[in-house]
Design a protein around this motif. Structure first.
Motif, PDB file in Angstrom:
ATOM      1  N   ALA A   1       6.415  72.441  -1.133  1.00 27.33           N
ATOM      2  CA  ALA A   1       5.968  72.479  -2.812  1.00 27.33           C
ATOM      3  C   ALA A   1       5.055  71.538  -2.916  1.00 27.33           C
ATOM      4  CB  ALA A   1       7.278  72.666  -3.777  1.00 27.33           C
TER       5      ALA A   1
ATOM      6  N   ALA B   1      12.273  75.016 -11.130  1.00 27.86           N
ATOM      7  CA  ALA B   1      12.398  75.709 -10.120  1.00 27.86           C
ATOM      8  C   ALA B   1      13.833  75.939  -9.548  1.00 27.86           C
ATOM      9  CB  ALA B   1      11.841  74.942  -9.047  1.00 27.86           C
TER      10      ALA B   1
ATOM     11  N   TYR C   1       3.539  79.066  -9.230  1.00 26.92           N
ATOM     12  CA  TYR C   1       4.296  79.017 -10.057  1.00 26.92           C
ATOM     13  C   TYR C   1       3.862  79.567 -11.071  1.00 26.92           C
ATOM     14  CZ  TYR C   1       5.648  74.849  -7.743  1.00 26.92           C
ATOM     15  OH  TYR C   1       6.039  73.264  -6.578  1.00 26.92           O
TER      16      TYR C   1
ATOM     17  N   GLU D   1      12.737  71.882  -0.770  1.00 31.20           N
ATOM     18  CA  GLU D   1      11.213  72.201  -1.390  1.00 31.20           C
ATOM     19  C   GLU D   1      11.050  71.420  -0.492  1.00 31.20           C
ATOM     20  OE1 GLU D   1      11.150  73.423  -5.108  1.00 31.20           O
ATOM     21  OE2 GLU D   1      11.391  71.539  -5.474  1.00 31.20           O
TER      22      GLU D   1
END
Length: 323
Positions: A217, A151, A299, A214
C-alpha cells in the motif's frame, strides 16, 4: 509641483521593479510526521543537524527550508488549506480527501515517498484472527480520517461489520501514536492500526502480534499546494528533484539512513528507538518516488465505502509530474 509628482512617480516605479535583494531569502515550508515512513524528511533534518542542508544545497543560496511537524495527515492538509505550509509528506487518504474537498483546486501529489510500513497489531492473547472477530473491540488509529483510519474501517466493513464514524459493531478510536502504546500495554485497546515505528514498537515493547501487514500500500507521498506550484513552479521542481536524489541516497545507504532516522527522532521528538527497532521497521518499507494513479483509485473506493468521500472525484489533476 509637477516636478515633485514626476519625481515621486519615478521613485515608486523604481521600488516596484527593483531586483530581489541579494541577501533576502525565499522560504519553503514543509510538513512531515515523526514516523519512520517519513524517512526523507527525517534524514534531511538530520543532515541539517550535521551542518549540511540537503535541500538548501539544491534549491539555491537564497532559499531556506522550514520544517513543520504534525501528528497525522488531516492536520497537515488543513495547514495546506490555510497556506501555512507549501508542501508536506502525508498519507494518500488525507491527500485524496483534501483534493476532493477542494474539487481538485488546492493540492497536487508531486512524488511518491514510501510504500508499506503500516499494519494492524493485536493483543497477543486476544485470539483475533479476522475482521468479524472484532465485534465489540476497540481499535486505535492515528487520527480520524487519516490513511490508517480509513484502512482500518474499510477492512472491518469488508469483513462484514457495520462501522460508523462514531461507533458500530467495532469502535475505531482515533488516538495519537505515542498514546497508542501506553493504552495498548494497559489492555485498554484490543488492536492498533498504525505506521512505523509504532508497529515495531507495539511488537517489541508491548508484545503485540501483527495481524495485517500493508506491504504494497502507498503510505507516504509528497504533496504540494496548487498555489505553490503555480506561483513558484521552478522552486517546486527543484525541491522534487532534490527529494528524488535524497530517496536514491537513502536506498544506497540504508545503514547510515537508519542511524540518521533514529538520531533525528531522538533529537527532534524525544523518541529514543533502539537500532534493532528501526531495522525491523525498515524491513516493512519500500522507499520510492513512484506514485500510481490506479492505487489512488483503490483508496477512493475504500474512502467511499466508509463514508469519507461522497461521489467519485475526477482524479485527472491529482498527480502532477514536474521535471
Amino acid at each position: 509641483m509637477r516636478l515633485w509628482i514626476r519625481t515621486f512617480a519615478f521613485s515608486v516605479l523604481a521600488l516596484l521593479v527593483a531586483p530581489f535583494p541579494a541577501g533576502a531569502q525565499e522560504v519553503v515550508r514543509v510538513g512531515h510526521f515523526p514516523n519512520v515512513t517519513h524517512v526523507q524528511a527525517l534524514v534531511a533534518r538530520n543532515f541539517e543537524r550535521q551542518g549540511r542542508t540537503w535541500f538548501g544545497e539544491r534549491l539555491g543560496p537564497n532559499v531556506k527550508v522550514e520544517w513543520y511537524a504534525y501528528n497525522a495527515g488531516p492536520s497537515a492538509m488543513e495547514a495546506i488549506f490555510a497556506n501555512a505550509i507549501d508542501l508536506t509528506y502525508v498519507g494518500p487518504s488525507p491527500a485524496l480527501n483534501a483534493y476532493a474537498r477542494s474539487r481538485g483546486e488546492e493540492v497536487r501529489i508531486v512524488a511518491g515517498a514510501v510504500n508499506g510500513g503500516a499494519g494492524l497489531v493485536v493483543q497477543p492473547d486476544s485470539g483475533l484472527a479476522k475482521a468479524s472477530d472484532f465485534k465489540g473491540k476497540r481499535i486505535a488509529t492515528p487520527q480520524f480520517g487519516n490513511t490508517q483510519d480509513v484502512a482500518a474501517r474499510a477492512w472491518l466493513v469488508a469483513g462484514g461489520l457495520r462501522v460508523t464514524q462514531t461507533g458500530g459493531d467495532a469502535q475505531v478510536v482515533p488516538t495519537a501514536n505515542p498514546d497508542q502504546l501506553a493504552l495498548f500495554r494497559s489492555k485498554q485497546l484490543d488492536a492498533v492500526w498504525t505506521v512505523e515505528p509504532w508497529v515495531a514498537r507495539l511488537e517489541l515493547e508491548a508484545g503485540g502480534r501483527v495481524l495485517v501487514e500493508e506491504k504494497d500500500a502507498i503510505t507516504t507521498v509528497l504533496v504540494s499546494s496548487a498555489k505553490f506550484l503555480a506561483q513558484k513552479r521552478d522552486l517546486a521542481r527543484r525541491f522534487v528533484a532534490a527529494h528524488r536524489e535524497l530517496t536514491d541516497w537513502i536506498r544506497q545507504n540504508p545503514a547510515e539512513a537508519q542511524r540518521m532516522v533514529g538520531d533525528e527522532l531522538k533529537a527532534g521528538f524525544r523518541a529514543e528507538l533502539p537500532p534493532e527497532l528501526v531495522t525491523r521497521a525498515w524491513g516493512r518499507m519500500a522507499i520510492t518516488t513512484d506514485v500510481s494513479l490506479p492505487a489512488f483509485q483503490t483508496y477512493v473506493a475504500s474512502a467511499q465505502q466508509v463514508g469519507f468521500l461522497r461521489g467519485t472525484p475526477d482524479l485527472a489533476r491529482l498527480i502532477e509530474t514536474i521535471e
